[in-house]
Design a protein around this motif. Sequence first.
Motif, mmCIF file in Angstrom:
data_model
loop_
_atom_site.group_PDB
_atom_site.id
_atom_site.type_symbol
_atom_site.label_atom_id
_atom_site.label_comp_id
_atom_site.label_asym_id
_atom_site.label_seq_id
_atom_site.Cartn_x
_atom_site.Cartn_y
_atom_site.Cartn_z
ATOM 1 N N ILE A 65 85.774 -27.481 18.550
ATOM 2 C CA ILE A 65 86.868 -26.889 17.772
ATOM 3 C C ILE A 65 87.117 -27.693 16.493
ATOM 4 N N LEU A 66 87.046 -29.000 16.574
ATOM 5 C CA LEU A 66 87.222 -29.831 15.377
ATOM 6 C C LEU A 66 86.106 -29.592 14.366
ATOM 7 N N CYS A 67 84.888 -29.385 14.837
ATOM 8 C CA CYS A 67 83.781 -29.057 13.929
ATOM 9 C C CYS A 67 84.001 -27.698 13.271
ATOM 10 N N LEU A 68 84.499 -26.721 14.024
ATOM 11 C CA LEU A 68 84.805 -25.405 13.445
ATOM 12 C C LEU A 68 85.849 -25.532 12.336
ATOM 13 N N ILE A 69 86.909 -26.267 12.615
ATOM 14 C CA ILE A 69 87.982 -26.440 11.638
ATOM 15 C C ILE A 69 87.468 -27.203 10.418
ATOM 16 N N GLY A 70 86.691 -28.253 10.666
ATOM 17 C CA GLY A 70 86.129 -29.032 9.558
ATOM 18 C C GLY A 70 85.221 -28.204 8.672
ATOM 19 N N ASN A 71 84.379 -27.379 9.274
ATOM 20 C CA ASN A 71 83.492 -26.524 8.485
ATOM 21 C C ASN A 71 84.266 -25.477 7.709
ATOM 22 N N TYR A 72 85.332 -24.967 8.287
ATOM 23 C CA TYR A 72 86.168 -23.996 7.579
ATOM 24 C C TYR A 72 86.743 -24.624 6.310
ATOM 25 N N TYR A 73 87.359 -25.793 6.441
ATOM 26 C CA TYR A 73 87.982 -26.440 5.283
ATOM 27 C C TYR A 73 86.960 -26.912 4.258
ATOM 28 N N PHE B 50 77.448 -21.898 16.632
ATOM 29 C CA PHE B 50 76.198 -22.143 17.351
ATOM 30 C C PHE B 50 75.654 -23.562 17.183
ATOM 31 N N PHE B 51 75.855 -24.166 16.002
ATOM 32 C CA PHE B 51 75.284 -25.490 15.703
ATOM 33 C C PHE B 51 76.365 -26.409 15.146
ATOM 34 N N SER B 52 77.404 -26.657 15.893
ATOM 35 C CA SER B 52 78.648 -27.263 15.413
ATOM 36 C C SER B 52 78.472 -28.509 14.557
ATOM 37 N N TRP B 53 78.054 -29.598 15.109
ATOM 38 C CA TRP B 53 78.048 -30.842 14.342
ATOM 39 C C TRP B 53 76.897 -30.896 13.345
ATOM 40 N N ILE B 54 75.798 -30.190 13.597
ATOM 41 C CA ILE B 54 74.677 -30.167 12.658
ATOM 42 C C ILE B 54 75.097 -29.459 11.372
ATOM 43 N N VAL B 55 75.789 -28.335 11.504
ATOM 44 C CA VAL B 55 76.257 -27.587 10.338
ATOM 45 C C VAL B 55 77.308 -28.395 9.577
ATOM 46 N N LEU B 56 78.121 -29.132 10.282
ATOM 47 C CA LEU B 56 79.122 -29.981 9.634
ATOM 48 C C LEU B 56 78.452 -31.032 8.760
#
Length: 52
Positions: free
Chosen positions: A10-18, A36-42
């Motif tokens: 969830i933190l990765c989702l929020i971080g990528n959004y911002y 699908f690729f949370s921390w890699i996409v971040l």
Amino acid sequence: MAAVGVIVWILCLIGNYYLAKKKNRNVVTWVVLSIFFSWIVLIVNLCMKPND
């Protein structure tokens, strides 16, 4: 243990959004990729330069 993984996801989702919003990128695309690729996409999102 699974709760920690969900919190990180969830933190990765929020971080990528911002980050996507701040760098003038398509927010929906980055959030879907983050599902699908949370921390890699971040990490990729952090390394890319902002759009003009």
